[in-house]
Design a protein around this motif. Structure first.
Motif, PDB file in Angstrom:
ATOM      1  N   GLN A   1     -23.735 -53.046 -33.601  1.00  0.00           N
ATOM      2  CA  GLN A   1     -25.982 -52.948 -34.566  1.00  0.00           C
ATOM      3  C   GLN A   1     -25.475 -54.087 -34.859  1.00  0.00           C
ATOM      4  O   GLN A   1     -26.423 -55.156 -35.144  1.00  0.00           O
ATOM      5  CB  GLN A   1     -25.855 -51.987 -35.516  1.00  0.00           C
ATOM      6  CG  GLN A   1     -26.194 -50.436 -34.216  1.00  0.00           C
ATOM      7  CD  GLN A   1     -27.425 -50.441 -32.944  1.00  0.00           C
ATOM      8  OE1 GLN A   1     -27.750 -51.432 -33.849  1.00  0.00           O
ATOM      9  NE2 GLN A   1     -27.491 -50.092 -32.316  1.00  0.00           N
TER      10      GLN A   1
ATOM     11  N   ASN B   1     -25.460 -57.133 -32.434  1.00  0.00           N
ATOM     12  CA  ASN B   1     -26.852 -57.243 -31.974  1.00  0.00           C
ATOM     13  C   ASN B   1     -27.935 -57.487 -32.918  1.00  0.00           C
ATOM     14  O   ASN B   1     -28.821 -58.696 -32.900  1.00  0.00           O
ATOM     15  CB  ASN B   1     -27.448 -55.824 -31.795  1.00  0.00           C
ATOM     16  CG  ASN B   1     -26.081 -55.679 -30.046  1.00  0.00           C
ATOM     17  OD1 ASN B   1     -25.661 -56.433 -29.622  1.00  0.00           O
ATOM     18  ND2 ASN B   1     -25.957 -54.846 -30.243  1.00  0.00           N
ATOM     19  N   ASN B   2     -27.747 -57.266 -33.974  1.00  0.00           N
ATOM     20  CA  ASN B   2     -28.367 -57.901 -35.490  1.00  0.00           C
ATOM     21  C   ASN B   2     -28.419 -58.213 -35.949  1.00  0.00           C
ATOM     22  O   ASN B   2     -29.818 -59.487 -36.763  1.00  0.00           O
ATOM     23  CB  ASN B   2     -29.410 -56.193 -35.892  1.00  0.00           C
ATOM     24  CG  ASN B   2     -29.915 -55.332 -34.925  1.00  0.00           C
ATOM     25  OD1 ASN B   2     -30.277 -55.622 -33.907  1.00  0.00           O
ATOM     26  ND2 ASN B   2     -29.826 -54.102 -34.963  1.00  0.00           N
TER      27      ASN B   2
END
Length: 739
Positions: free
Chosen positions: A61, A64-65
């Motif tokens: 995560q 990706n973020n």
């Protein structure tokens, strides 16, 4: 995915039930807990695997973020003070949590077999689980007070693990030495935390950095106070990460079991100091004086660690000084402002050093069976050599770890170390020369370890061992390698000798084997008879069990491929540097201090010098140690020099003094013993004398004087009250005048 972030606080507490349940079980249900020890090992590994999966999910995560998540709970609130507990999830937390859990799982799997013969098997897993909990709590902490709490938990865990075999005096002294040395740094860390709170009024990282930075820019606080507070914070990292001059505890910490050494030196305790500096990097970077101090300490540590590793005979202590040197590289990178490169080297070094320590544990495991359980022999390279054909998988693993640490491409440490070397040229040519020289020293002492261990002939009891039938009995197994397999391929000869009505099992064994006292006595008698009556019987070292080799194989893969996450190449507009992408939030916070991507040909030109120096170090190691084996001379230069003394030629003298200085640890321990330990003892004795003779002597003197005066007066009394009053007033007036 918000749901995952909200419950990420559970990561540090996932391994915690194991030490609690084992402790309660050993107190309340002692027999049942010991009989079910396989279950506890399996549970410990399973829970840590869950923590690893959770950490990897959060890391994905983060990639990706590129987000930061922080959650806090109020603990204490009043008008002037608010104290909060919480957890912080950012790229640094993700990287460290994945690193800790992956290395720890492999170490626990390895430990199940390595420690299966030990009576403290359950205690070992309880300590290890608590150690992992403390480290995970440290990297997820959201403020300095939480960091200090888990920092002390790590110190307590390391004290218990280093002194695991506390019945051995040397192990008890080692854990005390580690504890006392780290207390020096921890006291400085506590003072630094309190000083920062006095300046900023906050313990939270982001609030603290913002307020501290603005205060310095606006001249709202005394710069000397800021320098002092940040230096005290750095002192905590110096002790925990074994930087000069608080490095003396690290080689003695090898008195614990080898899996503990692997965990401490790879991804946990020594990494905690580097993690603290990286976490507080935005705060430290605004004070150039502290950054320069960090650089100086780093360059001294990396060179000193490399020189002290040159002549050590204990394989684990040699690797310990190697860890000290590599931590110096990380600290040097942090001082130069290359925090991304320091973190990159922390990752690559963790897997490479875990591979080397677990590989050395596999060798030690075989040597314990060969020479008996004696750390002075099983860890001493005097008694090794010629193990290539007996432990081929361990040899390959150790060779790959050695090449990686030497900086040979394309292995992991090459990419990170080369970035540090390139940055050092831009920072200071003098520092760069020292750093490049240390590359050659690293290659020399690492291949010295490799050649002394695997090359030549087996030097058990300093006798020639050629692998022929006529050799004396240097037995790993009474029945030889094949004979041992007929009994139980997972049961070692050493386990048979130490069985005594116990099971020899591990989590991954299919069937437990029990031996009673009678069989144990028969086996021991047979061994004695065989040794004295049939010296032509031959047995030889064998490769470790699969549960020891499995972590080694996985660490080989990590050592080969982990370096590719941080390659700073840029081809046709495509950057291959995954680590920089992962660290975008901290980079923005630090106003983009990450290095620019380079092209292949630029990187190759820059790497040529470092790789050439590493190969020269390897060549010199072969020059010094390869002929020694082929001519069957003494195993090490220090032995031959000790015999003849420095009287041949100038080169002999130089080598002699270098080896002597290295073998005696640079006389630093002696200096501390004379000027610090002995000095403190003398000061305590002086204070004790002053306390007895002066502080206690004054009131005692008044009491004795009063007694003699009273005795004298009673004989000159005439029975008249006026005379008594006169003497009394005279006596009181006299003492008032004296006082």
């Amino acid at each position: 995915m918000e749901y995952i972030y909200q419950y990420a606080w559970i990561i540090p507490f996932i391994p915690l039930p194991i030490p609690l349940l084992i402790g309660v079980g050993l107190i309340v249900f002692t027999t049942a807990t010991k009989n079910l020890r396989r279950m506890w090992a399996f549970s410990s590994i399973s829970l840590l695997t869950i923590a690893m999966i959770f950490s990897m999910t959060l890391s994905i995560q983060q990639i990706n973020n590129n987000s930061i998540y922080q959650y806090v709970w109020s603990w204490t609130i009043n008008n002037d003070f608010s104290f909060e507990f919480g957890y912080l999830l950012d790229p640094l937390t993700s990287i460290m949590s994945v690193l800790i859990t992956t290395v720890a799982i492999l170490v626990l799997i390895y430990s199940d077999n390595y420690m299966c013969h030990d009576q403290g098997y359950l205690r070992f897993f309880a300590y290890m689980s608590f150690f992992n909990t403390s480290m995970l709590g440290l990297v997820t902490s959201s403020n300095l007070i939480q960091i200090y709490i888990f920092w002390e938990f790590i110190g307590m865990s390391s004290y218990l693990l280093i002194g695991f075999w506390f019945t051995r005096p040397i192990a008890a002294k080692a854990c005390q030495k580690a504890f006392v040395t780290n207390r020096v740094g921890d006291f400085g860390l506590l003072l630094g935390i309190l000083g920062l709170y006095w300046i900023t009024g906050s313990f939270d990282f982001y609030d603290l950095v913002e307020i501290f930075t603005n205060s310095i820019k606006n001249n709202e606080v005394n710069l000397l106070v800021c320098i002092l507070c940040t230096f005290l914070l750095f002192a905590g990292a110096v002790a925990k990460s074994a930087q000069f001059p608080l490095h003396v505890w690290l080689p003695d910490a090898m008195e614990g079991p080898t899996p503990i050494s692997a965990l401490i030196h790879a991804a946990t305790m020594v990494a905690a100091g580097i993690f603290l500096i990286v976490r507080l990097f935005p705060l430290l970077v605004v004070i150039p004086y502290i950054m320069y101090v960090i650089t100086i300490i780093g360059i001294i540590t990396l060179f000193l660690g490399a020189t002290l590793a040159l002549a050590q005979k204990d394989i684990k202590k040699s690797l310990a000084y190697s860890t000290m040197s590599q931590l110096g590289y990380m600290m040097l990178a942090l001082g130069m402002g290359s925090y991304r490169t320091a973190l990159f080297h922390l990752i690559t070094h963790a897997y490479s050093k875990a591979l080397l320590f677990l590989g050395s544990g596999s060798l030690i495991h075989s040597m314990e069976m060969l020479v008996g359980y004696s750390p002075d022999k099983s860890q001493n390279m005097v008694f090794m050599g010629g193990l290539t054909k007996h432990v081929p998988i361990t040899k390959i693993a150790f060779l790959i770890g050695t090449l990686s640490l030497c900086g040979i491409p394309p292995l992991a440490c090459f990419w990170s170390k080369d970035e540090i070397l390139n940055d050092s040229w831009l920072y200071s040519p003098i520092f760069a020369i020292i750093a490049y020289l240390t590359v050659g020293l690293t290659a020399f002492y690492m291949f010295r370890i490799y050649l002394l261990t695997f090359d030549g002939h087996l030097n058990v009891y300093c006798k020639n061992y050629s692998g022929k039938k006529s050799s004396s009995l240097y037995s790993l197994s009474l029945w030889g390698k094949q004979g041992l397999k007929k009994i139980n391929k997972n049961l070692s000869f050493f386990n048979l000798l130490t069985m005594n009505n116990r099971e020899s099992t591990s989590v991954f064994m299919k069937k437990p084997y029990k031996f009673d006292q009678n069989l144990f006595k028969i086996i021991r008698s047979f061994i004695i008879i065989t040794y004295f009556e049939n010296k032509k019987l031959f047995a030889y070292p064998a490769e470790s069990d699969n549960t020891i080799l499995f972590p080694l194989i996985l660490l080989i893969l990590f050592t080969i491929f982990s370096g590719f996450i941080g390659i700073p190449f840029n081809q046709e507009g495509i950057s291959l540097d995954l680590l920089t992408k992962w660290l975008i939030p901290p980079v923005i916070l630090l106003q983009s201090t990450a290095p620019n991507s380079v092209h292949w040909y630029e990187f190759a030109i820059n790497a040529t010098l470092s790789v050439s120096i590493a190969y020269w170090g390897i060549f010199i190691a072969f020059f010094f140690y390869k002929p020694i084996y082929s001519s069957l001379k003494n195993f090490d230069l220090i032995n031959s020099f000790d015999k003849r003394g420095p009287k041949r030629i100038l080169a002999d003298k130089i080598i002699y003094y270098i080896y002597s200085w290295s073998f005696k640890r640079g006389h630093i321990d002696t200096f501390y013993a004379i000027y610090f330990i002995k000095g403190v003892q003398n000061l305590a004795e002086l204070v004790s004398i002053i306390n007895r003779r002066v502080i206690d002597g004054i009131p005692n003197g008044f009491g004795i004087t009063s007694f003699f005066i009273a005795e004298s007066i009673k004989y000159i009394g005439g029975g008249r009250i006026s005379s008594y009053l006169f003497f009394y007033l005279f006596y009181v007036s006299f003492f008032f005048l004296v006082l």
